[in-house]
Design a protein around this motif. Sequence first.
Motif, PDB file in Angstrom:
ATOM      1  N   LEU B  31      28.567  -2.384  -8.716  1.00  0.00           N
ATOM      2  CA  LEU B  31      28.032  -2.385 -10.075  1.00  0.00           C
ATOM      3  C   LEU B  31      27.195  -3.613 -10.371  1.00  0.00           C
ATOM      4  N   MET B  32      27.676  -4.756 -10.027  1.00  0.00           N
ATOM      5  CA  MET B  32      27.049  -5.989 -10.490  1.00  0.00           C
ATOM      6  C   MET B  32      26.559  -6.904  -9.375  1.00  0.00           C
ATOM      7  N   ARG B  33      26.685  -6.480  -8.140  1.00  0.00           N
ATOM      8  CA  ARG B  33      26.306  -7.342  -7.015  1.00  0.00           C
ATOM      9  C   ARG B  33      27.024  -8.678  -7.083  1.00  0.00           C
ATOM     10  N   VAL B  34      28.284  -8.680  -7.565  1.00  0.00           N
ATOM     11  CA  VAL B  34      29.070  -9.904  -7.554  1.00  0.00           C
ATOM     12  C   VAL B  34      30.184  -9.738  -6.535  1.00  0.00           C
ATOM     13  N   ILE B 167      29.819   5.081 -13.738  1.00  0.00           N
ATOM     14  CA  ILE B 167      29.973   4.022 -12.725  1.00  0.00           C
ATOM     15  C   ILE B 167      29.048   4.300 -11.536  1.00  0.00           C
ATOM     16  N   ARG B 168      29.032   5.578 -11.103  1.00  0.00           N
ATOM     17  CA  ARG B 168      28.169   5.902  -9.968  1.00  0.00           C
ATOM     18  C   ARG B 168      26.703   5.642 -10.307  1.00  0.00           C
ATOM     19  N   ALA B 169      26.334   5.995 -11.520  1.00  0.00           N
ATOM     20  CA  ALA B 169      24.955   5.743 -11.941  1.00  0.00           C
ATOM     21  C   ALA B 169      24.658   4.251 -11.911  1.00  0.00           C
ATOM     22  N   GLY B 170      25.626   3.463 -12.409  1.00  0.00           N
ATOM     23  CA  GLY B 170      25.441   2.010 -12.431  1.00  0.00           C
ATOM     24  C   GLY B 170      25.317   1.447 -11.029  1.00  0.00           C
ATOM     25  N   VAL B 171      26.127   1.990 -10.106  1.00  0.00           N
ATOM     26  CA  VAL B 171      26.080   1.514  -8.730  1.00  0.00           C
ATOM     27  C   VAL B 171      24.726   1.851  -8.113  1.00  0.00           C
ATOM     28  N   ASP B 172      24.269   3.097  -8.360  1.00  0.00           N
ATOM     29  CA  ASP B 172      23.039   3.547  -7.717  1.00  0.00           C
ATOM     30  C   ASP B 172      21.817   2.812  -8.241  1.00  0.00           C
ATOM     31  N   ASP B 173      21.729   2.697  -9.550  1.00  0.00           N
ATOM     32  CA  ASP B 173      20.529   2.079 -10.120  1.00  0.00           C
ATOM     33  C   ASP B 173      20.872   1.517 -11.483  1.00  0.00           C
ATOM     34  N   ARG B 174      21.166   0.249 -11.472  1.00  0.00           N
ATOM     35  CA  ARG B 174      21.666  -0.384 -12.676  1.00  0.00           C
ATOM     36  C   ARG B 174      20.676  -0.282 -13.839  1.00  0.00           C
ATOM     37  N   GLU B 175      19.409  -0.621 -13.564  1.00  0.00           N
ATOM     38  CA  GLU B 175      18.419  -0.666 -14.655  1.00  0.00           C
ATOM     39  C   GLU B 175      18.258   0.701 -15.307  1.00  0.00           C
ATOM     40  N   THR B 176      18.087   1.719 -14.449  1.00  0.00           N
ATOM     41  CA  THR B 176      17.910   3.064 -14.998  1.00  0.00           C
ATOM     42  C   THR B 176      19.132   3.491 -15.797  1.00  0.00           C
ATOM     43  N   GLY B 181      21.301   4.393 -21.658  1.00  0.00           N
ATOM     44  CA  GLY B 181      22.296   4.165 -22.692  1.00  0.00           C
ATOM     45  C   GLY B 181      23.698   3.915 -22.168  1.00  0.00           C
ATOM     46  N   ILE B 182      23.819   3.732 -20.868  1.00  0.00           N
ATOM     47  CA  ILE B 182      25.140   3.388 -20.330  1.00  0.00           C
ATOM     48  C   ILE B 182      25.332   1.885 -20.483  1.00  0.00           C
ATOM     49  N   ASN B 183      26.450   1.512 -21.075  1.00  0.00           N
ATOM     50  CA  ASN B 183      26.711   0.089 -21.285  1.00  0.00           C
ATOM     51  C   ASN B 183      27.286  -0.512 -20.000  1.00  0.00           C
ATOM     52  N   VAL B 184      26.391  -0.900 -19.094  1.00  0.00           N
ATOM     53  CA  VAL B 184      26.840  -1.357 -17.778  1.00  0.00           C
ATOM     54  C   VAL B 184      27.695  -2.628 -17.843  1.00  0.00           C
ATOM     55  N   GLY B 189      32.967  -4.930 -16.928  1.00  0.00           N
ATOM     56  CA  GLY B 189      34.183  -5.615 -17.364  1.00  0.00           C
ATOM     57  C   GLY B 189      35.410  -4.766 -17.052  1.00  0.00           C
ATOM     58  N   GLY B 190      35.314  -3.480 -17.355  1.00  0.00           N
ATOM     59  CA  GLY B 190      36.432  -2.577 -17.103  1.00  0.00           C
ATOM     60  C   GLY B 190      36.767  -2.467 -15.630  1.00  0.00           C
ATOM     61  N   VAL B 191      35.731  -2.251 -14.814  1.00  0.00           N
ATOM     62  CA  VAL B 191      35.953  -2.121 -13.375  1.00  0.00           C
ATOM     63  C   VAL B 191      36.529  -3.406 -12.805  1.00  0.00           C
ATOM     64  N   PHE B 192      36.011  -4.519 -13.287  1.00  0.00           N
ATOM     65  CA  PHE B 192      36.486  -5.818 -12.816  1.00  0.00           C
ATOM     66  C   PHE B 192      37.967  -5.989 -13.142  1.00  0.00           C
ATOM     67  N   ALA B 193      38.337  -5.575 -14.350  1.00  0.00           N
ATOM     68  CA  ALA B 193      39.733  -5.702 -14.763  1.00  0.00           C
ATOM     69  C   ALA B 193      40.621  -4.819 -13.892  1.00  0.00           C
ATOM     70  N   VAL B 194      40.188  -3.580 -13.656  1.00  0.00           N
ATOM     71  CA  VAL B 194      40.982  -2.676 -12.814  1.00  0.00           C
ATOM     72  C   VAL B 194      41.098  -3.242 -11.402  1.00  0.00           C
ATOM     73  N   ALA B 195      39.989  -3.781 -10.887  1.00  0.00           N
ATOM     74  CA  ALA B 195      40.003  -4.362  -9.541  1.00  0.00           C
ATOM     75  C   ALA B 195      41.026  -5.490  -9.467  1.00  0.00           C
ATOM     76  N   SER B 196      41.032  -6.348 -10.498  1.00  0.00           N
ATOM     77  CA  SER B 196      41.981  -7.458 -10.505  1.00  0.00           C
ATOM     78  C   SER B 196      43.413  -6.945 -10.596  1.00  0.00           C
ATOM     79  N   PHE B 197      43.600  -5.906 -11.425  1.00  0.00           N
ATOM     80  CA  PHE B 197      44.918  -5.296 -11.559  1.00  0.00           C
ATOM     81  C   PHE B 197      45.429  -4.822 -10.192  1.00  0.00           C
TER      82      PHE B 197
END
Lengths: 415, 285
Positions: B31-34, B167-176, B181-184, B189-197
């Motif tokens: 999602l975020m290249r982090v 999420i898949r859309a965000g992974v494939d092409d964040r800007e698009t 209207g997807i709040n990436v 933040g949500g994915v990061f939290a789940v990952a940490s969990f």
Amino acid sequence: MKYTKTLIVSSVSALAVGAAAHLQADDTLRIGVIGPTTGVFSFFGEQQRMGVELAQEELADQLEALNIEVEFYDSQGDAETTVDRLRAMESRDDIDLVVGPVLGGTGLAGLEWAKGSGMPTVISYSAPEDITMRDRAENVVRAGWTGAQPMFAFGEYVAKELGYKRIVMVGQDYSFPYNQAGGFMKTFCRAGGESVERIWHPTGTSDYSSILATLPDGDAVLYNGAGSDGLAFFQQYHDFGIDARMPLLGGSNFFAVGNLPEMGDQAIGGLSALQYAEGLESDSFLSFRDAFWAMHGDEVMPLAPAEHGYVAFKMAVSAFDSANGGDRDEVIAALRETEMPDAPRGPFHLDEYGNPVQNIYINEVQEVDGRLVNVPIRTYENVSQFGPFEAEEYLAGEPDSRDFPPSDCSDPYYD
Amino acid sequence: MNTLYFLTLNGLTMAALLFIMASGLTLAFGLMRVVNLAHGAFYLLGGYVGVQVINDTGSLTLGLLAGGCIALVGGLLMERFLLQRVRGLDLSEALMTIAVGLIIADALLVVYGGQPVSLPLSRELRAPVDLGVMMYPYFRVLIMVFALLLGILLWLVMTYTRLGAAIRAGVDDRETAMSQGINVPLLFGGVFAVASFLAGIAGVIGTSYMSLTQGLDVRVLMLSLVVIIIGGMGSLKGAAVGALITGMVSSFATGYLPQFALFFLFLPMTLILVFRPQGLFGRAA
């Protein structure tokens, strides 16, 4: 370039002269105690600190009469930090004698430094054998042990008393376990053993399931390591029920240093060997343990690093006492003459190389008053760092390594 | 023959644990290249806290939840208050996560000390069960089942829900995706939290057989990175396959050539990096 070198040498010697003059002007004697009191190995350093503090309390009158002060230093378990602290002790704090270091690597670093500085040093728990063997220095003695020392007794015990012929040894891949393996095999093979198969794994391995899956058959397994690796191995060994097939023996630190509460009841009956046992019943040990508990609370069990710190400090004070003050050569001479007839671990004296000749206990984990302790079930008296061998013969031999000595007991090496 | 099953099951157990660690890590990266280099520290954090809760309450479930939740809180705080400030600066982001990882590990050292810790499990959980081919400890079977269920759940969410599609859309092409209207950032933040969990839960689960200790954070992180590099960064399927490969290679190498275990562990990753840098299921950048 040459000029610079001369300049450095002369300024260093000028500094040294200055320091010496300073020392003479000051009749306080200072003992510097160094060990890892923070960091991953803080358990060892804290044990040493508590032991030294107990000795300080017991010797309070003598310390006052001799005008001895004590400073504690934190090595963080790191060789470089150790050397930094040791330098500071000498040049900044006017230390006259060092107690420590505690760990293997820091002990070797401390030895190198002590060789250059000439500082009287009493190494406590640090166990590389060359500190008092091939790299020994006149001013460095040891209150503790070498890696092979307790294993000489253990090898003989396992072969003769337990009657095991084939041992599978799983161990951490570095010098201390090599040394423990060496001591074990040299006596085991000569006391009727047939083979010791060694499996070395990188230090820091956390999953042993596959080593256990391919474990060769033998009469017993000896885990030659400690710490988190030892705990994980112990846990998985029992998870897979291999304890029903082959009993698990321990290297010297396996059951001895701090993991017993985490191991739990499954550890009961576990055998290992060390020059110390917290289940000793001698008067000198009980009074040491009770005084330790009175000072630090009875939830902390005094283990070998605590006793070694305690004893090392007493060796230092008695050396100052018999040397009548701060003359370095006399202190070193007195240190090398150390005899401790009533140390908590049992009587010992130093051999001519500066390492204790002492009791080795075969310890069994038992539950005593609701806690797991190592109880001595057999004592080997007067074991030196060379075990049953002659010093010259031992020193002339090859140092222990990953595959030395040979694993097959019928090898001509053992004749 | 028995040994073969034994090694395979060991490999599967390890793969299960690695998948729990790596699935979150890889999605957050996608999602975020982090690359969250504090992921290992969250493992440690969850482990220590979880084991303490289990020791205090005697409840395994509470311990798992506590371990997961404390890591989740840690992850959320880190994402909201630190990572967002350096968004888009690759080097700063990586350094930030390293710093947080070190701080967490050091704080844990102060609180819990350096002695290794093990997880007290009931006798029933440790007892072996018959798997048809051999007896294997019950809790290890549970670890595999848990990872399998988690994998299925994640796959269902990713495939059949709006959230997954986003999420898949965000992974494939964040800007698009953002322009649609997807709040990436929120999603991230949500994915990061789940990952940490998941990292926190993995810490508790892993402690059932690997003793918990300082330095394990780095080793676990390293393995997770190996997994997602093999599988392809951002790919859930890749995380599963990467975990399987890594688990199996590690198990068989440790079984037959323990001294070279690390060599064989990193060999597949090296080969992938040379011949297929985007990973098995990753997309070329």
